[in-house]
Design a protein around this motif. Structure first.
Motif, PDB file in Angstrom:
ATOM      1  N   GLY A  53      -7.686   3.847   1.299  1.00  0.00           N
ATOM      2  CA  GLY A  53      -8.295   4.021  -0.021  1.00  0.00           C
ATOM      3  C   GLY A  53      -8.868   2.723  -0.527  1.00  0.00           C
ATOM      4  N   ILE A 109       0.625   4.208  -2.703  1.00  0.00           N
ATOM      5  CA  ILE A 109       0.320   5.605  -2.355  1.00  0.00           C
ATOM      6  C   ILE A 109       1.358   6.530  -2.967  1.00  0.00           C
ATOM      7  CG2 ILE A 109       0.235   7.279  -0.458  1.00  0.00           C
ATOM      8  CD1 ILE A 109      -1.095   5.163   1.250  1.00  0.00           C
ATOM      9  N   MET A 142      -7.798   4.905  -4.462  1.00  0.00           N
ATOM     10  CA  MET A 142      -7.012   5.446  -3.353  1.00  0.00           C
ATOM     11  C   MET A 142      -7.063   6.965  -3.364  1.00  0.00           C
ATOM     12  SD  MET A 142      -3.880   2.727  -3.575  1.00  0.00           S
ATOM     13  CE  MET A 142      -3.224   2.988  -1.928  1.00  0.00           C
ATOM     14  N   THR A 170       0.820  -1.209   0.000  1.00  0.00           N
ATOM     15  CA  THR A 170       0.000   0.000   0.000  1.00  0.00           C
ATOM     16  C   THR A 170       0.857   1.264   0.000  1.00  0.00           C
ATOM     17  OG1 THR A 170      -1.574  -1.270   1.297  1.00  0.00           O
ATOM     18  CG2 THR A 170      -2.013   1.076   1.069  1.00  0.00           C
ATOM     19  N   ARG A 224      -5.163   8.019   3.400  1.00  0.00           N
ATOM     20  CA  ARG A 224      -5.067   7.355   2.103  1.00  0.00           C
ATOM     21  C   ARG A 224      -4.783   5.865   2.207  1.00  0.00           C
ATOM     22  NH1 ARG A 224      -5.956  11.018  -1.437  1.00  0.00           N
ATOM     23  NH2 ARG A 224      -5.172  13.069  -0.975  1.00  0.00           N
TER      24      ARG A 224
END
Lengths: 381, 381
Positions: free
Chosen positions: A117, A87, A316, A83, A114
């Motif tokens: 997301g 991001i 996201m 992740t 975020r």
């Protein structure tokens, strides 16, 4: 019981299937003579078990189903989703654009998380091993249908379905995909037109149903078709059956029911909306999906909007903002109320009354009968 | 005769209306029990008279109609169209882009005659006095229907209809327009979904028909609805009637008939096309219209394409090029064959056999009966 292969395969009275993320809707539709299909894509195996426990206890022994999503292609497939790295790969332009929309509507953007997301469960379920554990949980229950909402179901789903005697359904939006699904061994086709809420193609239900029905006939397949896309009333269901479907698969119509957990602000908007108040846009997930129009979707359709990112990056960008909008809208924040949106099909224009899920099923039955009478009367003497 | 207000109003056996620019199609459909409606927008009063003379002599006394277009808004309305001035206002970028597509397909662009981008008759007919003279010609004949394809019909059309006892029909693509048309005094509504060929909205037929039917019921109007948009088969017509329509209005399905004057290259493409081979684009006229996809339409949908111009300027860019493409494609020019396109709806995916217009009507009747049987059988015991 109606004379439809769907009724005999699923042991239901009326071939109306209700796709819903809300367990109350699922149980209520099954009890009313249709079949609820629980949308489980965002849940951990533990949560899925809780939900299915509840449904099983509240469906009065009536049949119900489970819907999962295992897409074939998306960024990061096959590897553990990083992740943080994802991001980092979101362009600043997209973050700024989303923040700008919020700021224009007096929503602070410093609290957006975020990392949420896409939920960990969503990411997990999109990988084969994640889907497999959800499938295992689903088959611990006496489900009567398992559905895959994106692409050809993985072999493990087809195998488990066969082993448990549970029909496997798959969603398609084009004739070519329908034939491929049948060849892969799917038992029921959910054929969804471009007016559908959520991810959708661009061929309309009115064209796609007869086109798929004819294509199946040509290859000698008798796989039953559930018509989807824009169907929120019984006369549309009758129309679909006249064109060769065996029943209907509806999602949007349950969103405004008493049982639905839809944001009340969005519920009100949906009840007031006409069929022109939706937009098919890549701005929410990166793939075209149909949503209720709002200043949020309008901004992303604007000329100065950045091109949506591929899956799962666009989610996201959009989901943290939309989650904040949802939360604030329910506490009365005007800017958030204006921006609030959710996936819904063009059939929203026919959803004008707040009803219970059971009442919706009853209304479908009545409208279906009226539609048959209308067609019958047109034949004259 | 079927039991439909359309059959009794128009004195026809089967409520299937055929919109066509080809007089042979019009006469053939009327003779087969439906009704041909002659699309006359590009014709001078003299040519319209010739065509209607022919239709009247060949329809065996069966009812036929005429369709005209009088839009409410377009560049240059109300003043005499100054073609030279309009040509001067076309940006060089657009001319270059169109020429570039042709050049990439080995088509010389030095012979393009931009003054013919919109025909003088088209321009004339778009002005009230021009439409009035066409109307006068139409009413010299025993027409049973007069239709206006864009916006509320002008008062002169409504008055002439009333005076001659001829029903006036109007095309709509949204619920709100339908109610406005009924209030203006229109006798028949042609309700067209976004899957239609040519100019169209974006609400699908499956949603729009019940939405309009319900809206009319709410205001207490019994104006009959002709369903349009994507309908090329009898089971779709039955579906539309089940949803509240009184009949169907079809345009695309006649384009591949033996009688149609469609470019044979395009006819072949249409017979081979699936429902996904159309695109709703502003690139031909400046307003969204649905067309067969080809490298021509793909180019205009590309990221580097200029934004289409408003009506009628975009036609002055596209039509000279498309006319050249049409001409060369019929003499076997490969680049032109590739580029060739025409307006058609998503129902093109169901048009797979070259038939005569009479055979199409017959097939509609058979498919209609089968659809009724299917729906009837679904009710069980």
């Amino acid at each position: 019981m109606m004379n439809s292969p769907i009724c005999s395969m699923l042991d239901i009275e009326f071939p109306l299937l209700a796709f819903s993320h809300c367990r109350d809707v699922v149980a209520a539709v099954s009890k009313a003579g249709g079949m609820g299909v629980f949308g489980a894509v965002n849940l951990s195996p533990e949560r899925l078990r809780e939900e299915l426990d509840w449904i099983d206890a509240h469906a009065d022994g009536k049949p119900y189903g489970v819907d999962l999503i295992v897409p074939n292609k998306f960024a990061g497939k096959g590897e553990k989703l990083d992740t943080g790295r994802l991001i980092d790969s979101i362009p600043q332009e997209h973050k700024d654009f989303a923040s700008g929309i919020l700021a224009e509507h007096d929503i602070a953007t410093d609290e957006l998380d975020r990392t949420r997301g896409i939920s960990g469960n969503f990411a997990r379920n999109l990988r084969a091993e994640g889907a497999a554990s959800s499938l295992e949980v689903a088959f611990e229950y006496p489900i009567k249908l398992i559905a895959n909402a994106l692409g050809v179901p993985p072999q493990v789903m087809l195998d488990l379905g066969k082993q448990h005697g549970v029909p496997v359904a798959a969603l398609v939006g084009a004739k070519e995909h329908a034939v491929a699904q049948v060849n892969a061994g799917v038992d029921i086709l959910v054929v969804a037109g471009g007016e559908a809420g959520g991810h959708c193609g661009d061929v309309s239900t009115m064209v796609l149903i007869p086109e798929v029905a004819r294509a199946l006939k040509e290859v000698g397949a008798d796989t039953p078709i559930l018509a989807a896309g824009g169907i929120t009333t019984g006369e549309q269901m009758a129309a679909a059956i006249a064109m060769g479907a065996a029943g209907a698969w509806c999602g949007s119509v349950w969103l405004t029911t008493a049982e639905a957990e839809t944001n009340p602000v969005v519920k009100e908007k949906m009840l007031a909306a006409s069929s022109r108040d939706t937009v098919r846009s890549r701005s929410r997930t990166g793939k075209p999906s149909r949503q209720l129009r709002s200043p949020w979707t309008d901004a992303w359709e604007g000329e100065d909007a950045p091109e949506p990112l591929p899956m799962p990056l666009q989610s996201m960008v959009s989901e943290p903002a939309l989650r904040q909008i949802d939360k604030l809208s329910q506490s009365g924040h005007q800017g958030a109320k204006d921006l609030a949106t959710y996936w819904v099909g063009q059939g929203v224009g026919l959803m004008n009354q707040p009803l219970s899920s059971g009442q919706v099923v009853q209304q479908f039955k009545e409208e279906f009968a009226e539609a048959f009478e209308r067609l019958s009367a047109s034949l004259g003497d």
